[in-house]
Design an enzyme around this catalytic site. Structure first.
Site, short mmCIF file in Angstrom:
data_model
loop_
_atom_site.label_atom_id
_atom_site.label_comp_id
_atom_site.label_asym_id
_atom_site.label_seq_id
_atom_site.Cartn_x
_atom_site.Cartn_y
_atom_site.Cartn_z
CB CYS A 114 8.60 -7.35 -1.04
SG CYS A 114 8.34 -8.30 -2.53
CG ASN A 134 9.10 -4.21 -5.92
OD1 ASN A 134 9.01 -4.68 -4.78
ND2 ASN A 134 8.50 -4.77 -6.96
#
Length: 483
Positions: free
Chosen positions: A42, A277
């Site tokens: 993140c 991601n």
């Protein structure tokens, strides 16, 4: 005037449940089938999106404050040169709503008073993803929320604030909106009307699902194989609940497109839908998480529609999350030679009538592992140095899960070469043309000259600063096995 709306989510499933998003953005514009994050976690990934830089150049290594997530060092350096600063200088009206960086709003990170430069309207979540019972920084003031769906469900609030911004903005200046809802991040809290959806869905069982991590870094060799039933039940539940949360996001996209159409701005606006991601659910017997070097964690969705972009395009050239910032600035008319970014604009790929350009033949993926200095009380046998050990004490990360990879993807080669910073100096290499699921590490069988070339490329990419990154895309490569 060219407007831009960037929609940021943890991960996206294009077929189900994001049907409206696929239709309204992907089919109305371009779908990039080879989009990647340069780091599969993140905070460092979001820092790359904002700064247009590789992690070794923005120095955000992981989700911790000591790893520079929203730290004073980040704030004084890369954040002060992030793309919203340049948009503001171009008189864009800028709006942010949702999750920013994992440590944002903490007292050691400037508290809620800190509003990053370049943003006119700021509605940022304090800390990591939540759907209820959270605190926001609203233009530098704390706003606490409870657990009432109509007033507090964060994904819907982000939508409502964005619609209000569109109503209240000045038509004399262009605008930029960045919407970052929590979905489908844990705790996977779906809106009430979607909590019974997908009850018969389970995580895909194909590819590397529940395959042993043979010839891989030790972290991939530690899970039990095959997985115990308790892990499979857990990951299937997570998969379903993640899909449920995304239905609110799909609804957000539809309402935003309708709003832009109603105010006659849709044809003037670029809409970018992407992620920070990838994610895995059972691949190589790892139950759930990201952080790994494999395709399932580094590939991200990317859909774009807007002026000059023909509909129903499927684009295969590689694009990185560090390319988002320079692309947005290119759209806004900023001279890219004046900004310090590692990424490059991909406007030429989706709108060749507007720009010329060539795709990069290889790129860097890097990650710095996180561990705990003490053992997990629920998994005492594991000892210290590992983290994210759930369910069933399967660890998803460790201090020495620190690696750097060069990923080669062009018309001739589809390769990945990775080096770990650990006591083994472990190396992994994959030929994804013949082994798309990365089941076989070929480092011991591939021609040594190929290993040498990939190692040289990796060293160059890791050592280059932001201002010198364009000089490394050279050298021919011929692949053959020693077997």
């Amino acid at each position: 005037m060219k407007q831009c709306t960037y929609l940021s989510f943890l991960v996206l499933f294009l077929q189900t449940p994001m049907k409206k998003t696929k239709q309204l953005i992907g089919e109305a514009g371009a779908t990039f089938v080879n989009a990647f994050t340069v780091t599969p976690l993140c905070c460092p990934s979001r820092s790359s999106i904002l700064s247009g830089r590789y992690p070794h150049n923005h120095q955000v290594r992981n989700n911790s404050l000591t790893g520079n997530c929203s730290s004073p060092l980040w704030q004084k350096g890369p954040e002060a040169e992030a793309f919203p600063v340049f948009l503001s200088k171009k008189k864009y009206q800028t709006f942010f709503s949702g999750k920013y960086l994992n440590q944002y709003g903490q007292k050691a990170a400037g508290d809620v008073d800190h509003v990053p430069p370049g943003w006119d309207q700021w509605n940022a979540l304090v800390g990591n993803s939540q759907y209820y019972n959270y605190t926001l920084s609203v233009n530098g003031k704390a706003e606490k929320h409870s657990d009432t769906y109509e007033k507090d469900y964060l994904t819907d609030l982000i939508l409502n604030w964005s619609l209000t911004f569109l109503d209240e903005r000045s038509p004399q200046h262009p605008f930029f909106m960045m919407l970052a809802p929590p979905a489908p991040h844990s705790p996977w809290t779906a809106a009430p009307q979607y909590q019974q959806e997908f009850n018969n869905v389970q995580a895909p069982r194909d590819g590397s699902f529940d395959k042993p991590g043979k010839d891989k870094h030790w972290l991939l060799r530690q899970p039990t194989n095959p997985m115990p039933n308790s892990s499979i039940v857990y990951l299937d539940n997570a998969f379903r609940r993640r899909w449920q949360t995304l239905l609110s996001v799909d609804n957000m996209v539809e309402k935003l497109v309708k709003k832009l159409d109603s105010i006659k701005e849709l044809d003037n606006t670029y809409l970018i839908y992407s992620s920070d991601n990838g994610y895995h659910t059972g691949q190589f017997s790892l139950p759930i998480d990201k952080r790994q070097l494999y395709e399932f964690d580094i590939r991200i969705p990317l859909l774009v529609r807007g002026p000059g972009i023909k509909p129903n395009q499927t684009l295969k050239a590689p694009v990185l999350n560090i390319d988002l910032a320079p692309t947005i600035l290119d759209i806004s008319g900023v001279n890219l030679s004046t900004v310090k970014m590692d990424g490059e604009s991909f406007l030429y790929q989706m709108a060749p009538s507007l720009r010329n350009g060539t795709a990069r033949p290889f790129f860097l993926v890097e990650y710095t592992g996180e561990g705990s200095p003490v053992s997990d009380p629920s998994c005492p046998k594991l000892g210290s140095g590992v983290s994210e050990c759930f369910p069933d004490c399967v660890c998803e990360d460790a201090y020495n899960n620190t690696y750097a990879c060069v990923r080669s993807l062009d018309g001739s080669h589809n390769l990945q070469y990775c080096e770990f910073a650990d006591s083994e100096s472990f190396v992994e290499m994959y030929n994804l043309t013949t082994d798309p699921h990365q089941l076989q590490n070929i480092v011991k069988t591939v021609d040594p000259s190929v290993l040498q070339l990939m190692n040289q490329r990796l060293i160059k990419l890791q050592s280059l600063s932001t201002s010198s990154l364009t000089c490394v895309y050279s050298s021919n490569l011929s692949i053959r096995s020693t077997r």
